[in-house]
Design an enzyme around this catalytic site. Structure first.
Site, PDB file in Angstrom:
ATOM      1  N   PHE A   1      13.084   5.405  10.733  1.00 14.33           N
ATOM      2  CA  PHE A   1      12.024   4.825  10.634  1.00 14.33           C
ATOM      3  C   PHE A   1      11.195   6.319  10.273  1.00 14.33           C
ATOM      4  O   PHE A   1      11.013   7.037  11.111  1.00 14.33           O
ATOM      5  CB  PHE A   1      11.372   3.902  11.554  1.00 14.33           C
ATOM      6  N   VAL A   2      10.564   6.245   8.942  1.00 12.66           N
ATOM      7  CA  VAL A   2       9.930   7.496   8.411  1.00 12.66           C
ATOM      8  C   VAL A   2       8.341   7.146   8.100  1.00 12.66           C
ATOM      9  O   VAL A   2       7.991   5.852   8.094  1.00 12.66           O
ATOM     10  CB  VAL A   2      10.266   8.114   7.398  1.00 12.66           C
TER      11      VAL A   2
ATOM     12  N   ASP B   1      14.464   0.010   1.484  1.00  9.74           N
ATOM     13  CA  ASP B   1      14.954  -0.193   2.777  1.00  9.74           C
ATOM     14  C   ASP B   1      16.029  -1.323   2.809  1.00  9.74           C
ATOM     15  O   ASP B   1      17.264  -1.196   2.443  1.00  9.74           O
ATOM     16  CB  ASP B   1      13.885  -0.617   3.841  1.00  9.74           C
TER      17      ASP B   1
ATOM     18  N   ARG C   1      -0.290   7.051   7.050  1.00 13.50           N
ATOM     19  CA  ARG C   1      -0.042   7.260   5.730  1.00 13.50           C
ATOM     20  C   ARG C   1      -0.786   8.470   5.073  1.00 13.50           C
ATOM     21  O   ARG C   1      -0.279   8.715   4.047  1.00 13.50           O
ATOM     22  CB  ARG C   1      -0.983   5.967   5.081  1.00 13.50           C
TER      23      ARG C   1
ATOM     24  N   LYS D   1       0.706  -1.093  -0.176  1.00 10.62           N
ATOM     25  CA  LYS D   1      -0.068   0.006  -0.016  1.00 10.62           C
ATOM     26  C   LYS D   1       0.887   1.200   0.087  1.00 10.62           C
ATOM     27  O   LYS D   1       0.322   2.445  -0.596  1.00 10.62           O
ATOM     28  CB  LYS D   1      -0.844  -0.123   1.232  1.00 10.62           C
ATOM     29  N   GLY D   2       2.064   1.203   0.367  1.00 11.51           N
ATOM     30  CA  GLY D   2       3.064   2.136   0.730  1.00 11.51           C
ATOM     31  C   GLY D   2       2.948   3.368  -0.503  1.00 11.51           C
ATOM     32  O   GLY D   2       3.034   4.517  -0.075  1.00 11.51           O
TER      33      GLY D   2
ATOM     34  N   GLU E   1       7.648   2.852  -6.087  1.00 10.54           N
ATOM     35  CA  GLU E   1       8.029   2.493  -4.761  1.00 10.54           C
ATOM     36  C   GLU E   1       7.901   3.458  -3.850  1.00 10.54           C
ATOM     37  O   GLU E   1       8.395   4.464  -4.217  1.00 10.54           O
ATOM     38  CB  GLU E   1       9.130   1.334  -4.856  1.00 10.54           C
ATOM     39  N   ASP E   2       7.589   3.274  -2.629  1.00 15.82           N
ATOM     40  CA  ASP E   2       7.586   4.382  -1.630  1.00 15.82           C
ATOM     41  C   ASP E   2       8.986   4.335  -0.998  1.00 15.82           C
ATOM     42  O   ASP E   2       9.602   5.526  -1.139  1.00 15.82           O
ATOM     43  CB  ASP E   2       6.757   4.161  -0.521  1.00 15.82           C
TER      44      ASP E   2
ATOM     45  N   LYS F   1      16.943   4.198   1.841  1.00 14.28           N
ATOM     46  CA  LYS F   1      17.801   4.258   2.761  1.00 14.28           C
ATOM     47  C   LYS F   1      18.988   3.456   2.659  1.00 14.28           C
ATOM     48  O   LYS F   1      18.892   1.962   2.943  1.00 14.28           O
ATOM     49  CB  LYS F   1      16.949   3.596   3.971  1.00 14.28           C
TER      50      LYS F   1
END
Ligand code: IMP
Ligand code: MG
Length: 179
Positions: A156-157, A107, A169, A47-48, A103-104, A135
Site C-alpha cells: 500500500f503506497v 490495483d 497526498r 482525487k488520487g 489514473e494514479d 500493481k
C-alpha cells in the site's frame, strides 16, 4: 494524530520525485509522438490522480484540454471493497475527442474497468489509459493500461496524490505506508 505519528507511517521512499519527473517527461514525449499534433483531452480520475495530471499535462506539447471525473472505490483501511461509484462526471461531451484517462494507480482494476466502459459508450474518437503506478499482482479484473510508468509490488503506497485516510497526498514522492 501527532506529527510524529503521522511521519512514522511513512515507511520508506519507493519512488523519488526525480524518478517520477524523468518518467513523466518520457510519457509526455510518447504522447506527443502518438497524437502528432492532434488535440487531446486528458481526463483525470480524482482525487488520487490530481498531482500526476498537473505534471503530465505540462509534459505534453500537443493541443491539450483537461477534464475531471471523480470515481470512488470505497476502502476499508487499505483494501478495496469492490464498489466503484462515479461521484462527479465530466462536463465535456467526449464524442469529438481523443481521450486519455489519467489514473494514479491500478490495483484490482475495477475502477478503470468501469470508467473505461462508461467512456467508451460515449464514443470518443479514441480512448487510451495512462497510469502512474501499476500493481499487477492485485488484479481481480483483467485490465491493462496503454501506458504504465511504474510497476510496483503489492504494497500500500502513499504520496504524489495517493492517500491513506485522505492524508499524505501532498508528499512529493511515492512511499510505502506502514500499516
Ligand atoms: P482499483 O479499482 O482496485 O484498481 O483501485 C483504484 C483506486 O484505489 C485507485 O485509483 C486508488 O485511488 C486506490 N488505491 C489502490 N491502491 C492504492 C494504494 O496502494 N494506495 C493508495 N490508494 C490506492
Ligand atoms: Mg484513484
Amino acid at each position: 494524530m501527532t506529527t510524529a505519528e503521522y511521519s512514522s507511517k511513512i515507511k520508506r521512499v519507493l519512488i523519488t520525485k526525480e524518478e517520477i519527473d524523468a518518467k513523466i517527461k518520457e510519457a509526455g514525449a510518447y504522447i506527443d509522438s502518438i497524437y502528432d499534433g492532434r488535440p487531446i483531452l486528458l481526463v483525470s480520475i480524482l482525487k488520487g490522480a490530481f498531482v500526476f495530471m498537473a505534471d503530465l499535462c505540462r509534459a505534453v506539447s500537443v493541443p491539450c484540454e483537461i477534464g475531471f471525473m471523480c470515481a470512488k472505490s470505497y476502502y476499508s483501511g487499505t483494501s478495496s471493497s469492490g464498489v466503484v461509484q462515479i461521484t462527479m462526471d465530466l462536463e465535456q461531451d467526449i464524442k469529438d475527442y481523443h481521450v486519455i484517462i489519467v489514473e494514479d494507480i491500478i490495483d484490482t482494476g475495477r475502477t478503470l474497468n468501469d470508467v473505461v466502459k462508461l467512456l467508451r459508450a460515449r464514443e470518443p474518437l479514441s480512448l487510451k489509459v495512462v497510469t502512474l503506478l501499476d500493481k499487477p499482482d492485485r488484479r481481480v479484473v483483467d485490465f491493462k493500461a496503454d501506458m504504465s510508468l511504474f510497476t510496483i509490488p503489492d504494497h500500500f503506497v502513499i504520496g504524489y496524490g495517493l492517500d491513506c485516510g485522505e492524508y499524505y497526498r501532498n508528499l512529493p514522492y511515492i512511499a510505502e505506508y506502514d500499516a
